[in-house]
Design an enzyme around this catalytic site. Structure first.
Site, PDB file in Angstrom:
ATOM      1  N   LEU A 126       4.838   7.884   3.545  1.00  0.00           N
ATOM      2  CA  LEU A 126       5.396   9.097   2.965  1.00  0.00           C
ATOM      3  C   LEU A 126       4.790   9.429   1.613  1.00  0.00           C
ATOM      4  O   LEU A 126       4.717  10.596   1.230  1.00  0.00           O
ATOM      5  CB  LEU A 126       6.922   8.962   2.808  1.00  0.00           C
ATOM      6  CG  LEU A 126       7.738   8.762   4.081  1.00  0.00           C
ATOM      7  CD1 LEU A 126       9.216   8.680   3.739  1.00  0.00           C
ATOM      8  CD2 LEU A 126       7.482   9.892   5.074  1.00  0.00           C
ATOM      9  N   SER A 127       4.395   8.413   0.878  1.00  0.00           N
ATOM     10  CA  SER A 127       3.860   8.646  -0.454  1.00  0.00           C
ATOM     11  C   SER A 127       2.941   7.490  -0.837  1.00  0.00           C
ATOM     12  O   SER A 127       3.127   6.363  -0.366  1.00  0.00           O
ATOM     13  CB  SER A 127       4.997   8.771  -1.479  1.00  0.00           C
ATOM     14  OG  SER A 127       4.509   9.169  -2.740  1.00  0.00           O
TER      15      SER A 127
END
Length: 328
Positions: free
Chosen positions: A97-98
């Site tokens: 996600l990041s």
């Protein structure tokens, strides 16, 4: 690790590792377009922005964190934070996600942004806050805004920035819409890839301003004039997490069976496929790629004008142009 590092403070190890990272970035040539960024990378402590991260291994992902009870494990964490590699920082159900991007790629992108004293910057994709800290070090807190859709990401980025002594504006919102309340901006930089260029960015960028963003598997630099934007890709490949809220570009490569091996395995051919997805099938793309001498990324560009967006090879009004999906 071991006797020679026993009892050393993480800050001391970090300072040594950070100096090594700066030397590695400089050797890569990433500072060439703007050597002033060297001071920012030498000063900003990356380990404060990655209190934990994940490293792929044979048994899956290993979690490294700064509060590990084992001093050797803590040293692996702090030294790994200064490797010139991207670091996975947030995962959910096996999906990234990041992340904190590869520092040399960050340095190259910041150098190509061509900032000047007094410039106001909008960063799309707060990530860990590290890139915003580098910008704030160079330009000052009041000149930097960073935005992310996920409140957990913006909250953690704000904590990391506070810990490192930086206080730019951190906004929770859809990066595709920009942050109009802090506009206009002289530069917009994205740290996530997009399927098209959001029109809102053009309206929030000063005439003559620059937009630098990952696109397909490259990085494009656009100059904004009269509500339009145009520019070319940089030479470097780049792979980023997609922008949330703007739709996710297709991840699976198209079916390449029957194409020559040198095309199937070529990063430049896959870039052409990503850039022309929906306009050219693999056979058409391959014929063009061979005919044009396996063109490098710098020969490609993007134009946003008159409510339309298109990618092109060599000339925005030439024979090789491909429409892009409409953006909001």
């Amino acid at each position: 690790m071991g006797a020679d590092t026993a009892g050393r403070e993480p800050a001391d190890i970090a300072a040594e590792a950070r100096a090594e990272l700066v030397r590695a970035i400089e050797a890569s040539g990433a500072f060439a377009a703007d050597p002033a960024w060297k001071a920012a990378f030498a000063a900003v402590p990356r380990h404060l922005f990655v209190p934990y991260y994940y490293v792929a291994g044979t048994a899956g992902y290993e979690r490294r964190w700064g509060e590990h009870p084992d001093p050797d494990a803590r040293e692996r964490w702090v030294r790994g934070a200064y490797d010139d590699t991207p670091l996975a920082t947030r995962m959910r159900d096996g999906e990234l996600l990041s992340s904190s991007s590869q520092p040399s790629l960050m340095a190259m992108m910041l150098a190509e942004l061509e900032v000047e004293e007094g410039d106001r910057i909008l960063e799309i994709g707060a990530g860990t806050g590290y890139n915003a800290a580098l910008l704030a070090y160079r330009l000052g807190d009041a000149h930097v805004t960073t935005v992310d859709l996920d409140p957990e990401i913006t909250e953690s980025a704000r904590r990391h920035l506070d810990a490192a002594g930086f206080h730019p504006a951190v906004v929770t919102g859809d990066g595709a819409r920009g942050v109009p309340e802090h506009a206009p901006y002289d530069r917009i930089i994205a740290t996530c890839t997009l399927p098209s260029i959001p029109h809102a960015w053009l309206g929030q960028c000063r005439p003559g301003g620059r937009i630098l963003t990952p696109f397909a598997t490259g990085v494009v630099v656009l100059t904004v004039r009269d509500g339009q934007a145009e520019g070319r890709f940089l030479a470097t490949p780049a792979y980023f997490v997609p922008l949330r809220g703007e739709g996710r570009p297709g991840r699976e490569p198209p079916h390449l069976a029957g194409l020559p091996r040198r095309a199937r395995e070529s990063d430049l051919f896959r870039f052409l496929l990503a850039l022309t997805r929906g306009s050219l099938d693999p056979e058409e793309a391959h014929a063009l790629w061979e005919r044009e001498g396996m063109p490098s990324r710098e020969r490609y560009g993007l134009t946003v004008a008159g409510g339309r967006e298109w990618a092109w090879l060599d000339d925005p009004e030439g024979p090789y142009v491909w429409p892009l999906p409409e953006s909001g």
